[in-house]
Design a protein around this motif. Structure first.
Motif, PDB file in Angstrom:
ATOM      1  N   ARG A 252       0.876  -1.172   0.000  1.00  0.00           N
ATOM      2  CA  ARG A 252       0.000   0.000   0.000  1.00  0.00           C
ATOM      3  C   ARG A 252       0.908   1.215   0.000  1.00  0.00           C
ATOM      4  O   ARG A 252       1.658   1.448   0.949  1.00  0.00           O
ATOM      5  N   ILE A 253       0.869   1.963  -1.093  1.00  0.00           N
ATOM      6  CA  ILE A 253       1.806   3.056  -1.303  1.00  0.00           C
ATOM      7  C   ILE A 253       1.025   4.356  -1.460  1.00  0.00           C
ATOM      8  O   ILE A 253       0.148   4.468  -2.327  1.00  0.00           O
ATOM      9  N   VAL A 254       1.336   5.319  -0.602  1.00  0.00           N
ATOM     10  CA  VAL A 254       0.721   6.650  -0.683  1.00  0.00           C
ATOM     11  C   VAL A 254       1.812   7.615  -1.148  1.00  0.00           C
ATOM     12  O   VAL A 254       2.692   7.988  -0.356  1.00  0.00           O
ATOM     13  N   PRO A 255       1.788   8.014  -2.402  1.00  0.00           N
ATOM     14  CA  PRO A 255       2.871   8.881  -2.900  1.00  0.00           C
ATOM     15  C   PRO A 255       2.671  10.327  -2.482  1.00  0.00           C
ATOM     16  O   PRO A 255       1.566  10.856  -2.503  1.00  0.00           O
ATOM     17  N   GLY A 256       3.792  10.963  -2.100  1.00  0.00           N
ATOM     18  CA  GLY A 256       3.747  12.389  -1.863  1.00  0.00           C
ATOM     19  C   GLY A 256       3.815  13.135  -3.185  1.00  0.00           C
ATOM     20  O   GLY A 256       3.227  14.192  -3.363  1.00  0.00           O
ATOM     21  N   ASP A 257       4.548  12.593  -4.134  1.00  0.00           N
ATOM     22  CA  ASP A 257       4.599  13.077  -5.514  1.00  0.00           C
ATOM     23  C   ASP A 257       4.144  11.917  -6.387  1.00  0.00           C
ATOM     24  O   ASP A 257       3.739  10.870  -5.879  1.00  0.00           O
ATOM     25  N   ASP A 258       4.183  12.111  -7.704  1.00  0.00           N
ATOM     26  CA  ASP A 258       3.855  10.991  -8.585  1.00  0.00           C
ATOM     27  C   ASP A 258       4.771   9.811  -8.273  1.00  0.00           C
ATOM     28  O   ASP A 258       5.982   9.956  -8.160  1.00  0.00           O
ATOM     29  N   LEU A 259       4.172   8.628  -8.140  1.00  0.00           N
ATOM     30  CA  LEU A 259       4.939   7.413  -7.883  1.00  0.00           C
ATOM     31  C   LEU A 259       5.524   6.906  -9.190  1.00  0.00           C
ATOM     32  O   LEU A 259       4.828   6.815 -10.199  1.00  0.00           O
ATOM     33  N   GLN A 260       6.798   6.561  -9.174  1.00  0.00           N
ATOM     34  CA  GLN A 260       7.455   6.004 -10.349  1.00  0.00           C
ATOM     35  C   GLN A 260       8.198   4.742  -9.953  1.00  0.00           C
ATOM     36  O   GLN A 260       8.912   4.725  -8.956  1.00  0.00           O
ATOM     37  N   GLU A 261       7.999   3.676 -10.733  1.00  0.00           N
ATOM     38  CA  GLU A 261       8.624   2.391 -10.419  1.00  0.00           C
ATOM     39  C   GLU A 261       9.200   1.764 -11.679  1.00  0.00           C
ATOM     40  O   GLU A 261       8.460   1.476 -12.619  1.00  0.00           O
ATOM     41  N   PRO A 262      10.519   1.534 -11.723  1.00  0.00           N
ATOM     42  CA  PRO A 262      11.113   0.892 -12.903  1.00  0.00           C
ATOM     43  C   PRO A 262      10.733  -0.581 -12.982  1.00  0.00           C
ATOM     44  O   PRO A 262      10.624  -1.263 -11.958  1.00  0.00           O
ATOM     45  N   VAL A 263      10.507  -1.052 -14.185  1.00  0.00           N
ATOM     46  CA  VAL A 263      10.211  -2.467 -14.424  1.00  0.00           C
ATOM     47  C   VAL A 263      11.393  -3.039 -15.184  1.00  0.00           C
ATOM     48  O   VAL A 263      11.600  -2.722 -16.364  1.00  0.00           O
ATOM     49  N   THR A 264      12.179  -3.882 -14.528  1.00  0.00           N
ATOM     50  CA  THR A 264      13.407  -4.404 -15.109  1.00  0.00           C
ATOM     51  C   THR A 264      13.242  -5.868 -15.510  1.00  0.00           C
ATOM     52  O   THR A 264      12.235  -6.504 -15.209  1.00  0.00           O
ATOM     53  N   ALA A 265      14.258  -6.401 -16.189  1.00  0.00           N
ATOM     54  CA  ALA A 265      14.225  -7.794 -16.640  1.00  0.00           C
ATOM     55  C   ALA A 265      14.138  -8.736 -15.443  1.00  0.00           C
ATOM     56  O   ALA A 265      14.740  -8.492 -14.398  1.00  0.00           O
ATOM     57  N   ARG A 266      13.396  -9.824 -15.616  1.00  0.00           N
ATOM     58  CA  ARG A 266      13.279 -10.824 -14.552  1.00  0.00           C
ATOM     59  C   ARG A 266      12.784 -12.135 -15.150  1.00  0.00           C
ATOM     60  O   ARG A 266      12.122 -12.160 -16.196  1.00  0.00           O
ATOM     61  N   LEU A 267      13.102 -13.221 -14.467  1.00  0.00           N
ATOM     62  CA  LEU A 267      12.550 -14.531 -14.784  1.00  0.00           C
ATOM     63  C   LEU A 267      11.226 -14.690 -14.041  1.00  0.00           C
ATOM     64  O   LEU A 267      11.049 -14.158 -12.953  1.00  0.00           O
ATOM     65  N   GLY A 268      10.313 -15.450 -14.624  1.00  0.00           N
ATOM     66  CA  GLY A 268       9.073 -15.773 -13.920  1.00  0.00           C
ATOM     67  C   GLY A 268       7.965 -14.774 -14.170  1.00  0.00           C
ATOM     68  O   GLY A 268       8.193 -13.578 -14.355  1.00  0.00           O
ATOM     69  N   GLY A 269       6.732 -15.293 -14.180  1.00  0.00           N
ATOM     70  CA  GLY A 269       5.546 -14.455 -14.333  1.00  0.00           C
ATOM     71  C   GLY A 269       4.933 -14.136 -12.990  1.00  0.00           C
ATOM     72  O   GLY A 269       5.404 -14.573 -11.934  1.00  0.00           O
ATOM     73  N   LEU A 270       3.826 -13.385 -13.026  1.00  0.00           N
ATOM     74  CA  LEU A 270       3.164 -13.019 -11.772  1.00  0.00           C
ATOM     75  C   LEU A 270       1.687 -12.750 -12.002  1.00  0.00           C
ATOM     76  O   LEU A 270       1.252 -12.488 -13.123  1.00  0.00           O
ATOM     77  N   PHE A 271       0.925 -12.839 -10.917  1.00  0.00           N
ATOM     78  CA  PHE A 271      -0.432 -12.318 -10.852  1.00  0.00           C
ATOM     79  C   PHE A 271      -0.357 -11.010 -10.081  1.00  0.00           C
ATOM     80  O   PHE A 271       0.346 -10.928  -9.069  1.00  0.00           O
ATOM     81  N   GLU A 272      -1.101 -10.012 -10.515  1.00  0.00           N
ATOM     82  CA  GLU A 272      -1.160  -8.773  -9.741  1.00  0.00           C
ATOM     83  C   GLU A 272      -2.604  -8.294  -9.673  1.00  0.00           C
ATOM     84  O   GLU A 272      -3.285  -8.193 -10.691  1.00  0.00           O
ATOM     85  N   PHE A 273      -3.039  -7.998  -8.440  1.00  0.00           N
ATOM     86  CA  PHE A 273      -4.389  -7.531  -8.177  1.00  0.00           C
ATOM     87  C   PHE A 273      -4.300  -6.117  -7.606  1.00  0.00           C
ATOM     88  O   PHE A 273      -3.544  -5.869  -6.667  1.00  0.00           O
ATOM     89  N   HIS A 274      -5.097  -5.193  -8.155  1.00  0.00           N
ATOM     90  CA  HIS A 274      -5.102  -3.805  -7.704  1.00  0.00           C
ATOM     91  C   HIS A 274      -6.460  -3.472  -7.101  1.00  0.00           C
ATOM     92  O   HIS A 274      -7.497  -3.768  -7.702  1.00  0.00           O
ATOM     93  N   PHE A 275      -6.449  -2.792  -5.954  1.00  0.00           N
ATOM     94  CA  PHE A 275      -7.692  -2.519  -5.232  1.00  0.00           C
ATOM     95  C   PHE A 275      -7.984  -1.029  -5.066  1.00  0.00           C
ATOM     96  O   PHE A 275      -9.075  -0.672  -4.639  1.00  0.00           O
ATOM     97  N   GLU A 276      -7.032  -0.159  -5.374  1.00  0.00           N
ATOM     98  CA  GLU A 276      -7.306   1.282  -5.317  1.00  0.00           C
ATOM     99  C   GLU A 276      -6.882   1.903  -6.645  1.00  0.00           C
ATOM    100  O   GLU A 276      -7.351   1.488  -7.680  1.00  0.00           O
TER     101      GLU A 276
END
Length: 293
Positions: A28-52
């Motif tokens: 749960r992330i509350v940004p003070g400014d715009d949140l920025q997150e780099p997406v880098t190379a990785r092995l494996g897949g994922l499920f992601e669920f967003h609620f807000e």
């Protein structure tokens, strides 16, 4: 560096699932400014669920963005494609699979997902939508963990994967090798043809053996750097040799492709709550993998 207020929880799945699933995490992330997150190379897949709030994804070639879907199946990544942004509170729940876990549990050829995020209902149907609704009603992380365990255990026990287990164990050697041997040498050690090894590698991991080894080297180098921060200082030259690169320049070129920045710049960008950082935590995959066979 953006100002953020972060509530992060991670845990391992049920023991029977640890061969397939690396971890569950809730952020749960509350940004003070715009949140920025780099997406880098990785092995494996994922499920992601967003609620807000939903992450915004840049549309290539434009200055516009599109919002991600509330529930996603995301494939492995071979290079840094984008940076996620958000301007509101993000509450996400992630199931991070081991390199072959998504294929072994759900039978979806992983090469169809590489570099892509797919809306989960369109891929997995009503059961994943029902899970999402139930997860949304559950307000605590332990309750959500139990629901994820129940969903994945039901999937685990619904089909036999004896043949898949053999291939996953063979391909695990390719990932752990990190390019120390050629594909022909690895195929010969497994008593299969190079063509057969490449076909199975694409099906299980979404990558060729060569690419899987390159991504494994990249992640290993980041993990060594992270570990060294808690002990003595280790130079990038030492990390390059420990990770299987020819030299430091080879490491820098690969970091620019897979991480989008030089090694020093990328490690400065990665914060502890980023998904790429969570992957750097020690994994008991090898032990759990071998014990499950």
């Amino acid at each position: 560096m953006e100002r953020v207020d972060v509530d992060l929880a991670t845990t391992a799945p049920h023991p029977a699932l640890r061969r397939f699933v690396r971890y569950y995490s809730q952020r749960r992330i509350v940004p003070g400014d715009d949140l920025q997150e780099p997406v880098t190379a990785r092995l494996g897949g994922l499920f992601e669920f967003h609620f807000e709030s939903l992450y915004r994804i840049p549309i290539v070639g434009t200055d516009r963005f599109e919002s991600c879907a509330p529930m996603l199946v995301v494939g492995p990544i071979t290079y840094r494609r984008l940076q996620l942004t958000a301007d509101g509170t993000v509450e996400s729940l992630t199931v991070m699979f081991h390199p072959f876990g998504l294929y072994e549990l759900f039978g979806i050829p992983t090469n169809l997902l590489t570099e892509h995020a797919v809306e989960a209902h369109s891929l997995l149907g009503r059961s994943i939508s029902q899970l999402y609704a139930t997860l949304g009603e559950a307000r605590t992380f332990p309750t959500r963990v139990r629901l994820l365990d129940q969903f994945l255990l039901k999937r685990l026990y619904s089909k036999s994967r004896a043949r898949d287990s053999h291939w996953a164990r063979s391909l695990a050697l390719v990932s752990q090798d990190r390019g120390a041997h050629t594909v022909r040498e690895l195929a010969a050690s497994l008593n299969i043809s190079p063509r057969q090894l490449e076909r199975r590698s694409l099906e299980f991991s979404g990558m060729t053996p060569q690419t899987m080894a390159r991504v494994a080297r990249f992640v290993h180098a980041l993990r060594v750097k992270r570990a060294s921060n808690h002990r003595r200082s280790v130079s990038w030259t030492e990390i390059a040799h420990a990770s299987g690169y020819y030299d430091q320049m080879h490491l820098i070129r690969e970091f620019r492709l897979m991480g989008g920045a030089t090694p020093t710049a990328l490690t400065a960008q990665l914060q502890s709550h980023h998904g790429a950082s969570l992957l750097l935590r020690p994994s008991a995959w090898g032990k759990a993998f071998n014990e499950s066979l």
